[in-house]
Each structure stands twice: as C-alpha cells, then as structure tokens.
Motif scaffolding. Structure first.
Motif, PDB file in Angstrom:
ATOM      1  N   ARG A   1     -15.576  15.746 -12.608  1.00 35.57           N
ATOM      2  CA  ARG A   1     -16.116  17.022 -13.105  1.00 35.57           C
ATOM      3  C   ARG A   1     -16.773  16.847 -14.465  1.00 35.57           C
ATOM      4  O   ARG A   1     -17.807  17.450 -14.740  1.00 35.57           O
ATOM      5  N   ARG A   2     -16.160  16.062 -15.303  1.00 34.87           N
ATOM      6  CA  ARG A   2     -16.673  15.873 -16.653  1.00 34.87           C
ATOM      7  C   ARG A   2     -18.008  15.131 -16.646  1.00 34.87           C
ATOM      8  O   ARG A   2     -18.920  15.473 -17.369  1.00 34.87           O
TER       9      ARG A   2
ATOM     10  N   ALA B   1      -6.566  12.924 -12.492  1.00 34.73           N
ATOM     11  CA  ALA B   1      -7.401  12.295 -13.519  1.00 34.73           C
ATOM     12  C   ALA B   1      -8.764  11.915 -12.953  1.00 34.73           C
ATOM     13  O   ALA B   1      -9.789  12.092 -13.622  1.00 34.73           O
ATOM     14  N   LEU B   2      -8.803  11.415 -11.730  1.00 32.99           N
ATOM     15  CA  LEU B   2     -10.079  11.062 -11.115  1.00 32.99           C
ATOM     16  C   LEU B   2     -10.949  12.292 -10.872  1.00 32.99           C
ATOM     17  O   LEU B   2     -12.155  12.273 -11.117  1.00 32.99           O
TER      18      LEU B   2
ATOM     19  N   LEU C   1       0.797  -1.228   0.000  1.00 33.65           N
ATOM     20  CA  LEU C   1       0.000   0.000   0.000  1.00 33.65           C
ATOM     21  C   LEU C   1       0.828   1.275   0.000  1.00 33.65           C
ATOM     22  O   LEU C   1       0.455   2.253  -0.644  1.00 33.65           O
ATOM     23  N   VAL C   2       1.929   1.298   0.725  1.00 36.42           N
ATOM     24  CA  VAL C   2       2.728   2.527   0.799  1.00 36.42           C
ATOM     25  C   VAL C   2       3.325   2.893  -0.565  1.00 36.42           C
ATOM     26  O   VAL C   2       3.182   4.032  -1.006  1.00 36.42           O
ATOM     27  N   PRO C   3       3.960   1.981  -1.279  1.00 35.78           N
ATOM     28  CA  PRO C   3       4.451   2.350  -2.605  1.00 35.78           C
ATOM     29  C   PRO C   3       3.317   2.695  -3.586  1.00 35.78           C
ATOM     30  O   PRO C   3       3.474   3.575  -4.431  1.00 35.78           O
ATOM     31  N   ALA C   4       2.180   2.018  -3.458  1.00 33.64           N
ATOM     32  CA  ALA C   4       1.054   2.331  -4.344  1.00 33.64           C
ATOM     33  C   ALA C   4       0.530   3.737  -4.083  1.00 33.64           C
ATOM     34  O   ALA C   4       0.208   4.471  -5.020  1.00 33.64           O
ATOM     35  N   ALA C   5       0.459   4.136  -2.829  1.00 32.40           N
ATOM     36  CA  ALA C   5       0.012   5.491  -2.500  1.00 32.40           C
ATOM     37  C   ALA C   5       1.017   6.529  -2.990  1.00 32.40           C
ATOM     38  O   ALA C   5       0.639   7.587  -3.501  1.00 32.40           O
ATOM     39  N   ALA C   6       2.298   6.237  -2.846  1.00 35.93           N
ATOM     40  CA  ALA C   6       3.314   7.163  -3.337  1.00 35.93           C
ATOM     41  C   ALA C   6       3.255   7.285  -4.854  1.00 35.93           C
ATOM     42  O   ALA C   6       3.371   8.379  -5.407  1.00 35.93           O
ATOM     43  N   TRP C   7       3.053   6.169  -5.541  1.00 33.17           N
ATOM     44  CA  TRP C   7       2.943   6.198  -6.993  1.00 33.17           C
ATOM     45  C   TRP C   7       1.723   7.007  -7.432  1.00 33.17           C
ATOM     46  O   TRP C   7       1.798   7.818  -8.346  1.00 33.17           O
ATOM     47  N   ALA C   8       0.604   6.790  -6.770  1.00 32.11           N
ATOM     48  CA  ALA C   8      -0.627   7.491  -7.147  1.00 32.11           C
ATOM     49  C   ALA C   8      -0.511   8.987  -6.900  1.00 32.11           C
ATOM     50  O   ALA C   8      -1.058   9.785  -7.663  1.00 32.11           O
ATOM     51  N   SER C   9       0.209   9.385  -5.865  1.00 35.36           N
ATOM     52  CA  SER C   9       0.312  10.811  -5.575  1.00 35.36           C
ATOM     53  C   SER C   9       1.246  11.521  -6.556  1.00 35.36           C
ATOM     54  O   SER C   9       1.087  12.716  -6.807  1.00 35.36           O
ATOM     55  N   THR C  10       2.204  10.815  -7.128  1.00 31.79           N
ATOM     56  CA  THR C  10       3.134  11.460  -8.046  1.00 31.79           C
ATOM     57  C   THR C  10       2.785  11.213  -9.510  1.00 31.79           C
ATOM     58  O   THR C  10       3.366  11.813 -10.393  1.00 31.79           O
ATOM     59  N   ASN C  11       1.832  10.338  -9.772  1.00 31.29           N
ATOM     60  CA  ASN C  11       1.533   9.948 -11.142  1.00 31.29           C
ATOM     61  C   ASN C  11       0.371  10.729 -11.754  1.00 31.29           C
ATOM     62  O   ASN C  11       0.053  10.537 -12.912  1.00 31.29           O
TER      63      ASN C  11
END
Length: 81
Positions: free
Chosen positions: A44-45, A38-39, A23-33
């Motif tokens: 909004r769209r 995009a979500l 989970l920690v690397p996935a959260a770090a990846w999502a925050s920088t990617n």
C-alpha cells in the motif's frame, strides 16, 4: 528394476518429508508473526508491485499442479497392482 523403483519411492518420501517439515512451520510462523500484514502495508505504501504478487500467484498455482500430478501418479500406481 524393482530395486530402482523402491529407492526412487524412498527418496521421494524423504524429500517430501523434508520439504513439509520446513514449509509447514514456516507458514505457521508467517501467519502468526504479522509478516503478511507487513507485506500488505508495504504494498500500500509503495503502490505498484504487481509483479511480485503475480509471481506469488503463479508459484502457488504451480505448487497446486505439482501436488495434483503427484496424487494422480500415486493413485494410478496403486490401481495397477
């Protein structure tokens, strides 16, 4: 009985380590990617989509509750010794 408690503690530590190592690397990846951006843009769209964010909020609260319960059980167990 002591052996069972010892093995339960070891399995708990193993599962906690495995979960955090994913989970920690996935959260770090999502925050920088830019995934969060995009979500938000998709929300909004499309408009609506409140159910998805409600599920996310409930899930987040559930995780916090589980962490608090685990911390309380660990601190309670240390006081008994």
């Amino acid at each position: 009985m002591a052996d069972l408690k010892r093995w339960t503690a070891r399995l708990g530590a193993l599962f906690t380590t495995l979960t955090l190592s994913i989970l920690v690397p996935a959260a770090a990846w999502a925050s920088t990617n830019g995934v969060a951006d995009a979500l938000i843009e998709e929300r909004r769209r499309r408009g609506g989509g409140g159910g998805f964010f409600l599920f996310g909020a409930v899930c987040c609260v559930g995780v916090v509750v589980v962490i608090v319960v685990v911390l309380l059980l660990v601190s309670r167990g240390r006081r008994r010794k």
